[in-house]
Design a protein around this motif. Structure first.
Motif, short mmCIF file in Angstrom:
data_model
loop_
_atom_site.label_atom_id
_atom_site.label_comp_id
_atom_site.label_asym_id
_atom_site.label_seq_id
_atom_site.Cartn_x
_atom_site.Cartn_y
_atom_site.Cartn_z
N TYR A 125 -2.45 10.11 -0.90
CA TYR A 125 -2.51 8.64 -0.89
C TYR A 125 -2.19 8.08 0.50
O TYR A 125 -2.78 7.08 0.93
CB TYR A 125 -1.55 8.06 -1.93
CG TYR A 125 -2.13 8.05 -3.32
CD1 TYR A 125 -3.18 7.21 -3.65
CD2 TYR A 125 -1.63 8.89 -4.32
CE1 TYR A 125 -3.73 7.20 -4.93
CE2 TYR A 125 -2.16 8.89 -5.60
CZ TYR A 125 -3.21 8.04 -5.90
OH TYR A 125 -3.75 8.03 -7.15
N SER A 130 -7.65 0.66 -9.81
CA SER A 130 -7.25 2.07 -9.80
C SER A 130 -5.83 2.23 -9.27
O SER A 130 -5.02 2.97 -9.84
CB SER A 130 -8.23 2.88 -8.97
OG SER A 130 -7.80 4.22 -8.86
N TYR A 131 -5.50 1.53 -8.17
CA TYR A 131 -4.16 1.64 -7.60
C TYR A 131 -3.11 1.06 -8.56
O TYR A 131 -2.02 1.61 -8.69
CB TYR A 131 -4.08 0.94 -6.25
CG TYR A 131 -4.32 1.88 -5.09
CD1 TYR A 131 -5.59 2.38 -4.82
CD2 TYR A 131 -3.27 2.29 -4.28
CE1 TYR A 131 -5.82 3.25 -3.77
CE2 TYR A 131 -3.48 3.15 -3.22
CZ TYR A 131 -4.76 3.63 -2.97
OH TYR A 131 -4.96 4.50 -1.94
N THR A 132 -3.46 -0.03 -9.23
CA THR A 132 -2.52 -0.64 -10.18
C THR A 132 -2.22 0.31 -11.33
O THR A 132 -1.06 0.56 -11.68
CB THR A 132 -3.08 -1.96 -10.73
OG1 THR A 132 -3.32 -2.86 -9.64
CG2 THR A 132 -2.11 -2.60 -11.70
N LEU A 166 2.91 3.25 -3.85
CA LEU A 166 2.56 4.44 -4.62
C LEU A 166 2.99 5.72 -3.91
O LEU A 166 3.63 6.59 -4.54
CB LEU A 166 1.06 4.46 -4.91
CG LEU A 166 0.52 5.61 -5.77
CD1 LEU A 166 1.32 5.72 -7.07
CD2 LEU A 166 -0.96 5.41 -6.06
N ALA A 204 0.82 -1.21 0.00
CA ALA A 204 0.00 0.00 0.00
C ALA A 204 0.86 1.26 0.00
O ALA A 204 0.41 2.33 -0.43
CB ALA A 204 -0.93 0.01 1.21
N SER A 236 -2.81 3.56 -11.41
CA SER A 236 -2.21 4.79 -10.90
C SER A 236 -0.73 4.62 -10.62
O SER A 236 0.08 5.51 -10.87
CB SER A 236 -2.93 5.26 -9.63
OG SER A 236 -4.26 5.63 -9.91
N THR A 237 -0.36 3.45 -10.08
CA THR A 237 1.06 3.20 -9.81
C THR A 237 1.86 3.20 -11.10
O THR A 237 2.95 3.79 -11.19
CB THR A 237 1.24 1.87 -9.09
OG1 THR A 237 0.51 1.90 -7.85
CG2 THR A 237 2.71 1.60 -8.78
#
Length: 395
Positions: free
Chosen positions: A44, A186-188, A8, A5, A190-191
């Motif tokens: 974040y 979204s996190y994938t 990012l 977590a 965004s990263t």
């Protein structure tokens, strides 16, 4: 809490530090990218650390920090492209987004409304510089890469949130949303984008900084013309025509101007001559200040008539501008030598020596005149066309 977590936020903090370093080396856009990525990092982190205040207040604060970050992105983009920044427009839009977000959180209590408000608001903030400068098309590959990076950022803000709004449960809670596949996706994405996009931006500002430093080393700071080094590089450009005419120009009695009226007025005389040189340059020609009051011009592909025409225009404009703009009661003139380039030699620099000899002959003959080297073809026609009766041929 999974260590993944923090991947990012750590990435964003690293890029914020990288932009801080670039900013220290003189890149103004880098300052705003530093602020933007620091804000994104904080936002974040705010999503993954335990609740500090009430959840709704924490959500509002995180959203506001995201919005602040995208204000920074807009300012950085405008600075990079040298567009008007319009800070009040950005701040007003940011305030409107935060107000609508607060209404969705506290009044409507709509998770979907909050997500759509923030994500689409961020997309609009990222687009503001482009929307405000629709006629300014990207000119270089680096510029086009910057536009593509901004488009990816906008798509990331809008597509995933729209998918959640369309296909997510109508009464989805915050915990349901955070554990959904939409957030994981979204996190994938965004990263990935928060590595790709900053790398594009870092590359762009680094290349811009290198170009600016190179330009600074090749430009005369007082006049804005090329210096000797810049002139040499311009002559060596691939495909640069080697035939044409070289002009060497020198201000008459310049030391007397400096001694009698001061160096500030003397600088004004130099600027006036540079302006006259620049105004008379045809397409493809370039000029430089070689030092002191000496200027050189290369007119690729020109004939002697064109060279004399531009020399007359330059000297007339110079004398008129000094009389108009500077407190000197008597006329200030210049002398000029002209030589053909490429007719007898293969490089501009060798022929500049003959232009200098012609300039010296003009000085010796009384100044305020144009002298043409005898190697130039068609000198008699130029003599007839010359505005100055002192036009002469020198051996």
């Amino acid at each position: 809490m999974e260590l993944n977590a923090f991947l990012l936020p750590t990435t964003l903090a690293t890029f914020s530090l990288a932009f801080a370093i670039v900013w220290r080396y003189g890149s103004k856009p880098a300052l705003w990218w530093m602020i933007a990525y620091a804000a994104q990092c904080a936002a974040y982190l705010g999503e993954i650390v335990p609740t500090v205040f009430h959840r709704t207040i924490d959500t509002m604060l995180v959203d506001a920090v995201f919005v602040l970050g995208f204000v920074g992105f807009g300012q950085a983009t405008a600075l990079f492209f040298r567009w008007p920044r319009r800070p009040w427009l950005n701040l007003g839009l940011a305030a409107a987004i935060c107000a609508l977000d607060a209404w969705q959180i506290f009044a409507v209590d709509s998770l979907k409304g909050e997500i759509l408000t923030v994500d689409w608001g961020l997309a609009l903030l990222a687009l503001v510089p482009f929307l405000a400068n629709l006629r300014a098309a990207p000119a270089t590959p680096v510029d086009r890469a910057m536009v593509a990076a901004s488009v990816l950022t906008v798509l990331n803000c809008t597509v995933i949130s729209s998918m959640f709004a369309l296909f997510g449960a109508a009464d989805a809670s915050f915990d349901t949303y955070m554990s959904s596949g939409y957030v994981a996706w979204s996190y994938t994405v965004s990263t990935f984008l928060n590595v790709l996009v900053p790398l594009v931006q870092l590359t762009a500002v680094a290349l811009r900084a290198i170009a600016d430093h190179r330009d600074a080393s090749e430009i005369d700071l007082l006049t804005g013309l090329l210096n000797r080094r810049g002139f040499e590089r311009a002559c060596a450009r691939p495909g640069q025509p080697q035939r044409g005419f070289a002009l060497a120009c020198d201000i008459d009695h310049f030391k007397a101007v400096n001694d009698g009226f001061g160096h500030a007025v003397g600088d004004g005389v130099l600027v006036a001559l540079a302006g006259a040189v620049r105004a008379s340059l045809p397409e493809g020609a370039f000029a430089a200040r070689f030092g002191g009051e000496e200027f050189v011009v290369f007119l690729p592909g020109a004939d002697v008539d064109a060279a004399v025409f531009h020399a007359n225009a330059m000297l007339s404009a110079f004398t008129a501008e000094v009389a108009r703009a500077l407190p000197i009661p008597h006329p200030v003139t210049a002398s000029l030598g002209i030589a053909a380039v490429g007719a007898l030699r293969s490089t501009v620099h060798a022929d500049l020596q003959r232009a200098d000899r012609a300039l010296y002959a003009a000085k010796q003959a009384g100044r305020d005149r144009i002298s043409v080297d005898s190697g130039a073809q068609g000198v008699e026609a130029a003599r007839a066309a010359g505005e100055r009766p002192a036009l002469r041929i020198v051996a």
